[in-house]
Every structure is written in structure tokens, then in C-alpha cells.
Design a protein around this motif. Sequence first.
Motif, PDB file in Angstrom:
ATOM      1  N   ALA A   5       0.830  -1.199   0.000  1.00  0.00           N
ATOM      2  CA  ALA A   5       0.000   0.000   0.000  1.00  0.00           C
ATOM      3  C   ALA A   5       0.867   1.253   0.000  1.00  0.00           C
ATOM      4  O   ALA A   5       0.519   2.249  -0.621  1.00  0.00           O
ATOM      5  N   THR A  96      -6.617   1.594  -1.799  1.00  0.00           N
ATOM      6  CA  THR A  96      -5.465   0.845  -1.294  1.00  0.00           C
ATOM      7  C   THR A  96      -5.020   1.393   0.057  1.00  0.00           C
ATOM      8  O   THR A  96      -4.655   0.635   0.955  1.00  0.00           O
ATOM      9  N   ASP A 101      -4.062  -2.719   1.150  1.00  0.00           N
ATOM     10  CA  ASP A 101      -3.626  -3.802   0.259  1.00  0.00           C
ATOM     11  C   ASP A 101      -4.260  -3.575  -1.114  1.00  0.00           C
ATOM     12  O   ASP A 101      -5.474  -3.346  -1.197  1.00  0.00           O
ATOM     13  N   LEU A 102      -3.458  -3.640  -2.167  1.00  0.00           N
ATOM     14  CA  LEU A 102      -3.967  -3.398  -3.515  1.00  0.00           C
ATOM     15  C   LEU A 102      -4.977  -4.456  -3.942  1.00  0.00           C
ATOM     16  O   LEU A 102      -6.014  -4.124  -4.529  1.00  0.00           O
TER      17      LEU A 102
END
Length: 147
Positions: A5, A96, A101-102
Motif C-alpha cells: 500500500a 489501497t 492492500d492493492l
Amino acid sequence: MKPVAANISTGTLLGGVAVLSQLPGSALEWVNMIRRGISSGAVDSMLKSIGLSQAELASALAIPERTLARRKREGILSSEESAKLLRLARIVVRATQVFEDLTTATNWLKSPAPAFGGMTPLSLVDTDIGADSILDTLGRIEQGVFF
């Protein structure tokens, strides 16, 4: 915050210096880049970054798939298309940050949500009002305010 992130930025999602030639350092520099048109290489970078197909991206940005393919051949997006792609990148960055977290962020963007009447956040990206609604909802999630 998880490292993935921390490394996500609008510029990196759009391909970084390799695609954009330079990373804008301010909002006004982004405006100038949009007006000139962002390199179509940014489309491929975005596709790889968030795991969308070209058809899904075209739909999310309300750009006909054939037009998007033509722009990729031409090498540059129109200013309107550039603005839409940048809007999506900014939303992905914000999601994100919120989800840290992507992958989680992109899964949320692709999932129907009650806050959007059962539509996916990704389906709202093509308009300013839709994008504002997504950003508002992300802010609520971040603050722990649920609907």
C-alpha cells in the motif's frame, strides 16, 4: 500499513516515468498532462496493476473498447480519456490506503456494494459524482461508519 500500500501512487499505477516521461509533482502539473493527453502505455500499466481486462477497463471508464484499442495504437489518450484514467488511478490509490492492500482494494472496487445500490464501485468511476461517492464511502469505511 503493509508495504504494497505504501508503494502505490497515481504515477506508479499509470506506469511511472517509463510511461509518463515525468511524474507530476502537483495537481497543476497533472492538469497540464491531462490536457496534453496521457500516453496510452498508461492503459496497459493500469490493466496490469489492478488486474482488469481491457473490456472491463473500457466499461469502467465509459470508453468504447474499440476507441480504447485505437488510442493504444495512436499512442495517446484524449484529454477526457486521460482524466477518466487518472480518476480511476486516484480512486485505486485511495482504496489501497483504506484497505492497506492493492488486491483487497481492487476486489472491493469490483464487488457489488449496498452503499451503491448493489452496483460495483468500479461502475461509478466514469462520472465525477460517482467518483465522489466512492471516495466518500471509502472515508466512511476508514472512519468505521457503516451504512
